[in-house]
Design a protein around this motif. Structure first.
Motif, mmCIF file in Angstrom:
data_model
loop_
_atom_site.group_PDB
_atom_site.id
_atom_site.type_symbol
_atom_site.label_atom_id
_atom_site.label_comp_id
_atom_site.label_asym_id
_atom_site.label_seq_id
_atom_site.Cartn_x
_atom_site.Cartn_y
_atom_site.Cartn_z
ATOM 1 N N PRO A 1 -13.379 6.894 -16.214
ATOM 2 C CA PRO A 1 -12.247 6.129 -16.775
ATOM 3 C C PRO A 1 -11.068 7.008 -17.168
ATOM 4 C CG PRO A 1 -14.320 5.386 -17.716
ATOM 5 C CD PRO A 1 -14.624 6.652 -16.971
ATOM 6 N N HIS A 2 -11.356 8.196 -17.670
ATOM 7 C CA HIS A 2 -10.294 9.105 -18.101
ATOM 8 C C HIS A 2 -9.563 9.714 -16.899
ATOM 9 C CE1 HIS A 2 -11.732 8.814 -22.226
ATOM 10 N NE2 HIS A 2 -12.953 9.019 -21.763
ATOM 11 N N ILE A 3 -10.304 10.036 -15.848
ATOM 12 C CA ILE A 3 -9.672 10.573 -14.645
ATOM 13 C C ILE A 3 -8.774 9.510 -14.009
ATOM 14 C CG2 ILE A 3 -10.078 11.464 -12.319
ATOM 15 C CD1 ILE A 3 -10.754 13.424 -14.581
ATOM 16 N N GLN A 4 -9.259 8.284 -13.925
ATOM 17 C CA GLN A 4 -8.451 7.207 -13.356
ATOM 18 C C GLN A 4 -7.203 6.955 -14.215
ATOM 19 O OE1 GLN A 4 -11.697 4.313 -13.166
ATOM 20 N NE2 GLN A 4 -11.480 4.260 -10.936
ATOM 21 N N PHE A 5 -7.351 7.072 -15.524
ATOM 22 C CA PHE A 5 -6.205 6.921 -16.419
ATOM 23 C C PHE A 5 -5.155 7.995 -16.149
ATOM 24 C CE2 PHE A 5 -4.188 8.499 -20.306
ATOM 25 C CZ PHE A 5 -3.449 7.383 -20.682
ATOM 26 N N LEU A 6 -5.593 9.239 -15.998
ATOM 27 C CA LEU A 6 -4.658 10.336 -15.732
ATOM 28 C C LEU A 6 -3.983 10.165 -14.382
ATOM 29 C CD1 LEU A 6 -6.746 13.379 -17.036
ATOM 30 C CD2 LEU A 6 -4.744 12.324 -18.132
ATOM 31 N N GLN A 7 -4.746 9.773 -13.372
ATOM 32 C CA GLN A 7 -4.162 9.552 -12.048
ATOM 33 C C GLN A 7 -3.096 8.477 -12.099
ATOM 34 O OE1 GLN A 7 -7.885 8.794 -9.945
ATOM 35 N NE2 GLN A 7 -7.551 10.611 -8.687
ATOM 36 N N SER A 8 -3.390 7.382 -12.791
ATOM 37 C CA SER A 8 -2.443 6.274 -12.895
ATOM 38 C C SER A 8 -1.190 6.680 -13.664
ATOM 39 C CB SER A 8 -3.112 5.083 -13.586
ATOM 40 O OG SER A 8 -2.216 4.019 -13.772
ATOM 41 N N LYS A 9 -1.391 7.451 -14.729
ATOM 42 C CA LYS A 9 -0.256 7.914 -15.541
ATOM 43 C C LYS A 9 0.726 8.717 -14.687
ATOM 44 C CE LYS A 9 0.793 10.963 -19.464
ATOM 45 N NZ LYS A 9 1.705 10.047 -20.162
ATOM 46 N N LYS A 10 0.210 9.596 -13.857
ATOM 47 C CA LYS A 10 1.075 10.433 -13.027
ATOM 48 C C LYS A 10 1.699 9.628 -11.901
ATOM 49 C CE LYS A 10 1.062 15.167 -11.463
ATOM 50 N NZ LYS A 10 0.253 16.344 -11.108
ATOM 51 N N GLU A 11 0.878 8.800 -11.246
ATOM 52 C CA GLU A 11 1.339 8.043 -10.087
ATOM 53 C C GLU A 11 2.459 7.076 -10.457
ATOM 54 O OE1 GLU A 11 1.668 6.916 -6.200
ATOM 55 O OE2 GLU A 11 0.421 8.542 -7.014
ATOM 56 N N ASN A 12 2.403 6.515 -11.652
ATOM 57 C CA ASN A 12 3.356 5.481 -12.045
ATOM 58 C C ASN A 12 4.507 5.995 -12.903
ATOM 59 O OD1 ASN A 12 1.853 3.358 -10.780
ATOM 60 N ND2 ASN A 12 0.430 3.390 -12.505
ATOM 61 N N SER A 13 4.573 7.299 -13.097
ATOM 62 C CA SER A 13 5.647 7.860 -13.926
ATOM 63 C C SER A 13 6.962 7.933 -13.150
ATOM 64 C CB SER A 13 5.259 9.265 -14.391
ATOM 65 O OG SER A 13 6.346 9.882 -15.046
ATOM 66 N N SER A 14 8.042 7.669 -13.846
ATOM 67 C CA SER A 14 9.374 7.782 -13.240
ATOM 68 C C SER A 14 9.774 9.244 -13.038
ATOM 69 C CB SER A 14 10.411 7.082 -14.131
ATOM 70 O OG SER A 14 10.438 7.664 -15.423
ATOM 71 N N HIS A 15 9.022 10.162 -13.651
ATOM 72 C CA HIS A 15 9.304 11.589 -13.518
ATOM 73 C C HIS A 15 8.368 12.270 -12.522
ATOM 74 C CE1 HIS A 15 11.970 11.255 -16.960
ATOM 75 N NE2 HIS A 15 10.988 10.696 -17.647
ATOM 76 N N LYS A 16 7.696 11.475 -11.725
ATOM 77 C CA LYS A 16 6.710 11.999 -10.779
ATOM 78 C C LYS A 16 7.337 12.989 -9.812
ATOM 79 C CE LYS A 16 3.617 10.470 -7.072
ATOM 80 N NZ LYS A 16 3.156 9.308 -6.277
ATOM 81 N N ASN A 17 6.627 14.080 -9.579
ATOM 82 C CA ASN A 17 7.030 15.101 -8.618
ATOM 83 C C ASN A 17 6.097 14.992 -7.421
ATOM 84 O OD1 ASN A 17 7.481 17.410 -7.114
ATOM 85 N ND2 ASN A 17 7.177 18.836 -8.811
ATOM 86 N N GLU A 18 6.612 14.648 -6.253
ATOM 87 C CA GLU A 18 5.782 14.423 -5.069
ATOM 88 C C GLU A 18 5.023 15.684 -4.645
ATOM 89 O OE1 GLU A 18 5.152 11.639 -3.696
ATOM 90 O OE2 GLU A 18 6.616 10.375 -4.733
ATOM 91 N N HIS A 19 5.489 16.835 -5.087
ATOM 92 C CA HIS A 19 4.851 18.095 -4.693
ATOM 93 C C HIS A 19 3.817 18.578 -5.709
ATOM 94 C CE1 HIS A 19 7.676 18.443 -1.391
ATOM 95 N NE2 HIS A 19 8.671 18.260 -2.236
#
Length: 219
Positions: free
Chosen positions: A81-99
């Motif tokens: 659950p914590h890994i999925q939470f972290l993945q979602s947090k990064k994937e859905n952030s407006s500051h996401k860096n594709e690299h």
């Protein structure tokens, strides 16, 4: 008061509170041993917390590479659950860096130093609603000595990690055509064994065989 989060014997993080120690998963060798522009997250094994797990993500910066430090004593059920939470947090952030990528931190025995296993594109799911494509071997890992293989050599059978690796190498050596490997993991599998399996599988150079990035966690 200050406390230290100890990783291996050398990596120390200071913050306020009590001392906490993370025992990293152990691998024989990692192809990745240096990463720049990073920020860490920590998953602690803590018997005082519900389900014995605690996430510390205060220092994560979305635009950086993430080093996720998971205590090897935790199970996939506790960690997922914590890994999925972290993945979602990064994937859905407006500051996401594709690299920017995500890595699990490990204890690399070959270097006696930190090693890293990337999981940026791994998709974890717990419902059997995904249809595996044709020509796929299904590998279900209960532990490193209890692995069930479906679809390889024309029959289902039980094996262990070392024998599985040898069988895969032999199968590709005789030319089996293009195949993929679908992975399933028992949710009570320790994080240490999960990482050990992933690490050993990644060392194989299998012609015409790819490993699916969709991983099913079953109970």
């Amino acid at each position: 008061m200050r406390y230290s989060i100890l990783i291996l014997l050398t990596f120390v993080f200071f913050a306020c509170g009590n001392e906490k120690v993370i025992e990293l998963p152990v691998i024989n060798h990692s192809e990745i041993n240096e990463i720049n522009d990073v920020s860490p997250a920590y998953l602690f094994y803590d018997e005082t917390q519900k389900d014995s797990v605690e996430l510390n993500r205060k220092n994560l910066i979305v635009s950086t590479n993430w080093l996720v430090n998971v205590d090897k004593r935790l199970t996939l059920r506790q960690v997922l659950p914590h890994i999925q939470f972290l993945q979602s947090k990064k994937e859905n952030s407006s500051h996401k860096n594709e690299h920017a990528k995500n890595y699990y931190t490990c204890n690399d025995l070959s270097r006696k130093d930190l090693g890293f296993i990337e999981f940026t594109d791994v998709v974890y799911f717990t419902e059997e609603d995904e249809i595996l494509p044709e020509n796929t071997y299904h590998v279900a890992v209960l532990d490193l000595n209890q692995i069930i293989v479906y679809g390889l050599e024309g029959a289902d059978y039980k094996t262990n990690l070392n024998d599985l690796l040898a069988t895969l190498e032999e199968a590709t050596a005789v030319g089996i055509g293009e195949r993929s490997i679908g992975l399933s993991f028992y949710d009570k599998l320790s994080f240490n064994d999960y990482i050990a399996f992933k690490s050993e599988l990644s060392t194989l150079h299998l012609e015409n065989v790819s490993v699916s990035n969709h991983e099913f966690i079953f109970n």
